[in-house]
Motif scaffolding. Structure first.
Motif, PDB file in Angstrom:
ATOM      1  N   TYR A   1       0.777  -1.317  -0.004  1.00 22.31           N
ATOM      2  CA  TYR A   1       0.053  -0.012   0.154  1.00 22.31           C
ATOM      3  C   TYR A   1       0.722   1.254   0.089  1.00 22.31           C
ATOM      4  CZ  TYR A   1       1.010  -0.217   5.137  1.00 22.31           C
ATOM      5  OH  TYR A   1       1.591  -0.370   6.355  1.00 22.31           O
TER       6      TYR A   1
ATOM      7  N   LEU B   1      -4.495   4.266   0.262  1.00 23.94           N
ATOM      8  CA  LEU B   1      -4.889   4.272   1.689  1.00 23.94           C
ATOM      9  C   LEU B   1      -5.949   5.675   1.611  1.00 23.94           C
ATOM     10  CD1 LEU B   1      -2.212   3.476   4.360  1.00 23.94           C
ATOM     11  CD2 LEU B   1      -4.088   1.935   3.283  1.00 23.94           C
TER      12      LEU B   1
ATOM     13  N   GLU C   1      -8.227   6.314  -0.211  1.00 23.80           N
ATOM     14  CA  GLU C   1      -9.588   6.076  -0.561  1.00 23.80           C
ATOM     15  C   GLU C   1     -10.348   5.395   0.732  1.00 23.80           C
ATOM     16  OE1 GLU C   1      -9.144   3.283  -3.716  1.00 23.80           O
ATOM     17  OE2 GLU C   1      -8.359   4.803  -4.970  1.00 23.80           O
ATOM     18  N   TYR C   2      -9.769   5.240   1.803  1.00 25.07           N
ATOM     19  CA  TYR C   2     -10.212   4.438   2.967  1.00 25.07           C
ATOM     20  C   TYR C   2     -10.318   5.452   4.196  1.00 25.07           C
ATOM     21  CZ  TYR C   2      -9.497   0.804  -0.040  1.00 25.07           C
ATOM     22  OH  TYR C   2      -9.474  -0.366  -1.099  1.00 25.07           O
ATOM     23  N   THR C   3     -11.183   5.310   5.038  1.00 24.10           N
ATOM     24  CA  THR C   3     -11.264   6.031   6.198  1.00 24.10           C
ATOM     25  C   THR C   3     -12.090   5.327   7.398  1.00 24.10           C
ATOM     26  OG1 THR C   3     -11.804   8.068   7.319  1.00 24.10           O
ATOM     27  CG2 THR C   3     -13.381   7.389   5.751  1.00 24.10           C
TER      28      THR C   3
ATOM     29  N   GLY D   1     -12.822  -0.930   8.573  1.00 27.70           N
ATOM     30  CA  GLY D   1     -13.882  -1.446   7.732  1.00 27.70           C
ATOM     31  C   GLY D   1     -12.862  -2.275   6.981  1.00 27.70           C
ATOM     32  N   GLU D   2     -13.278  -2.902   6.056  1.00 28.12           N
ATOM     33  CA  GLU D   2     -12.635  -3.869   4.915  1.00 28.12           C
ATOM     34  C   GLU D   2     -12.907  -3.846   3.630  1.00 28.12           C
ATOM     35  OE1 GLU D   2     -15.344  -8.128   5.297  1.00 28.12           O
ATOM     36  OE2 GLU D   2     -13.887  -7.732   7.206  1.00 28.12           O
ATOM     37  N   ALA D   3     -12.154  -4.271   2.847  1.00 22.55           N
ATOM     38  CA  ALA D   3     -12.433  -4.373   1.229  1.00 22.55           C
ATOM     39  C   ALA D   3     -11.733  -5.413   0.723  1.00 22.55           C
ATOM     40  CB  ALA D   3     -11.869  -2.897   0.766  1.00 22.55           C
TER      41      ALA D   3
ATOM     42  N   LYS E   1      -8.303  -5.430   5.740  1.00 27.86           N
ATOM     43  CA  LYS E   1      -8.969  -4.947   7.013  1.00 27.86           C
ATOM     44  C   LYS E   1      -8.223  -3.659   7.495  1.00 27.86           C
ATOM     45  CE  LYS E   1     -11.394  -9.038   8.387  1.00 27.86           C
ATOM     46  NZ  LYS E   1     -11.509  -9.979   9.795  1.00 27.86           N
ATOM     47  N   TYR E   2      -8.680  -2.694   7.576  1.00 27.23           N
ATOM     48  CA  TYR E   2      -7.932  -1.460   8.044  1.00 27.23           C
ATOM     49  C   TYR E   2      -8.607  -0.669   9.192  1.00 27.23           C
ATOM     50  CZ  TYR E   2     -11.945   0.576   5.272  1.00 27.23           C
ATOM     51  OH  TYR E   2     -13.189   0.721   4.813  1.00 27.23           O
TER      52      TYR E   2
ATOM     53  N   HIS F   1     -14.063  12.267  10.277  1.00 28.16           N
ATOM     54  CA  HIS F   1     -13.426  11.382  10.608  1.00 28.16           C
ATOM     55  C   HIS F   1     -13.334  10.641  12.020  1.00 28.16           C
ATOM     56  CE1 HIS F   1     -11.839  11.993   6.754  1.00 28.16           C
ATOM     57  NE2 HIS F   1     -11.519  13.370   6.969  1.00 28.16           N
TER      58      HIS F   1
END
Length: 310
Positions: free
Chosen positions: A147, A189, A191-193, A196-198, A220-221, A297
Motif C-alpha cells: 500500500y 490508503l 480511498e479509505y477512512t 472497515g474491510e475491502a 482490514k483497516y 473522521h
C-alpha cells in the motif's frame, strides 16, 4: 363469382412461389459470388497456453504466440480477429504426459487451429513448440500488504491486516522455489477512512504459476484522526437485528471526531449501528460501527462495545 375467387387465390399462390424461388436463386448467387471471389491472405496471432497434467507442469515454453497465415474469402476473414481474441491451448492431460517427463516437442497441426469455414491454413510459425516440464507442487505462502501511505497529515493508519494471511499457489517445482510470498495489488490508503474491510486483488504470479483458489483477499483497516477536534454527544444507536427480542442498557453513545469540512453536521448524517447476530446466545458483546460524512473522521466511539442480552 367462385371462379374469380379461385383464379385470384391461384394467382396469389403462384406469385408467392415466384418470390420464394427468386429469393433462393439470389441467395445461391450471392453464396457462389462470395465463395468464388478473389481470396486474400492474412496473418492472425494465437496466444499459446499450456494446461498442466496431474503430476507435471510447465517451466518454460519456446513460444508464447503462434503466427498463422490464412487464405480465404474476404467476407469470411473480415470479422476473424487475432491477438487477444484467439487462443491456442495444449492440454498435457490429453497428451498423457508421464510423471518423469522433462521435455516434450509438440507439432502444431492445421486441425489444431479454429478457423472460419471456407478458410485454409497456409503457414504456421513456429510449427514446433518445445515445452520444459517439472513436478507439479502446491505451496501455502504468506500474503504481504502492498500500500501507499498517502494519508492526510491529520489521519493515521492504526492497523492494517489481510485475511487470509496465507494463500495456496501451484506450479512447477523449479519455478515455485523462487516464490516465498505474494503481494496484494497496490492499495491507495487515501480511498479509505475509519474502520472497515475491502476486497483487493493479489498481484499476478510469475509465468506458469497459478493461485489455487481466488486471487482476492480481504484488506482490514483502521484509519483514525491523529486527534479529535469535535465531540458528538447523545448519538442514538441503530440496532440491526433479526426477528429476536433483546435488550441493551446503552442506547446512546458519544463520538470523538475530526471534522475537516466547513459544512454543519446534521444528526441524520451520523449513524451508529449495532449488528445483532441471529445465533446470539443469552448475551453478546457487540462492536459498534459508524457511518459518517466524508469530511468527518472517527477517532473513537464511547463506548466502542456494548452488551446486549435476551
Amino acid at each position: 363469382m367462385l371462379r374469380k375467387i379461385e383464379n385470384s387465390r391461384l394467382f396469389e399462390f403462384l406469385q408467392n412461389q415466384f418470390l420464394i424461388l427468386t429469393s433462393l436463386a439470389l441467395a445461391v448467387f450471392l453464396w457462389f459470388y462470395v465463395v468464388n471471389s478473389e481470396p486474400i491472405e492474412t496473418e492472425r496471432i494465437y496466444n499459446l497456453s499450456v494446461l498442466p497434467a496431474t503430476s507435471v507442469d510447465v517451466t518454460s515454453v519456446s513460444a508464447k504466440e503462434i503466427h498463422v497465415k490464412l487464405k480465404g474469402a474476404r467476407a469470411f476473414l473480415k470479422d476473424f480477429h487475432g491477438d487477444d481474441h484467439l487462443k491456442f491451448q495444449i492440454d498435457l492431460k490429453k497428451l498423457k504426459v508421464k510423471r518423469n517427463t522433462k521435455r516434450i516437442k509438440y507439432t502444431i497441426k492445421d486441425s489444431d487451429l479454429v478457423v472460419p469455414f471456407g478458410v485454409e491454413v497456409v503457414e504456421i510459425s513456429p510449427k514446433y513448440v518445445t515445452i520444459n516440464l517439472d513436478k507439479l507442487i502446491y505451496k501455502n505462502v504468506p500474503v504481504k500488504l502492498n500500500y501507499t501511505n498517502n494519508l492526510p497529515k491529520d489521519l493515521k493508519l492504526i492497523s492494517a491486516d489481510v485475511e487470509p494471511s496465507k494463500v495456496r499457489i501451484e506450479g512447477a517445482r523449479d519455478i515455485m522455489r523462487g516464490v516465498g510470498l505474494v503481494k496484494t495489488r497496490m492499495i491507495d490508503l487515501s480511498e479509505y477512512t475509519g474502520q472497515g474491510e475491502a476486497q483487493v486483488e493479489l498481484e499476478e504470479l510469475p509465468d506458469f504459476l497459478r493461485y489455487g483458489e481466488k486471487n482476492i483477499v480481504k484488506f482490514k483497516y483502521d484509519i483514525r484522526p491523529q486527534k479529535a477536534n469535535l465531540t458528538l454527544k447523545n448519538i442514538p444507536i441503530l440496532f440491526v437485528a433479526p426477528n429476536i427480542k433483546f435488550r441493551s442498557r446503552v442506547r446512546k453513545v458519544s463520538l470523538d471526531v475530526l471534522k475537516t469540512g466547513n459544512d454543519k453536521i446534521k444528526e441524520s448524517d451520523i449513524k451508529i449501528y449495532a449488528d445483532i447476530p441471529a445465533d446470539m446466545g443469552k448475551s453478546a458483546n457487540i462492536r459498534l460501527r459508524a457511518e459518517l460524512p466524508d469530511d468527518v473522521h472517527l477517532l473513537k466511539i464511547h463506548p466502542e462495545v456494548i452488551k446486549v442480552s435476551r
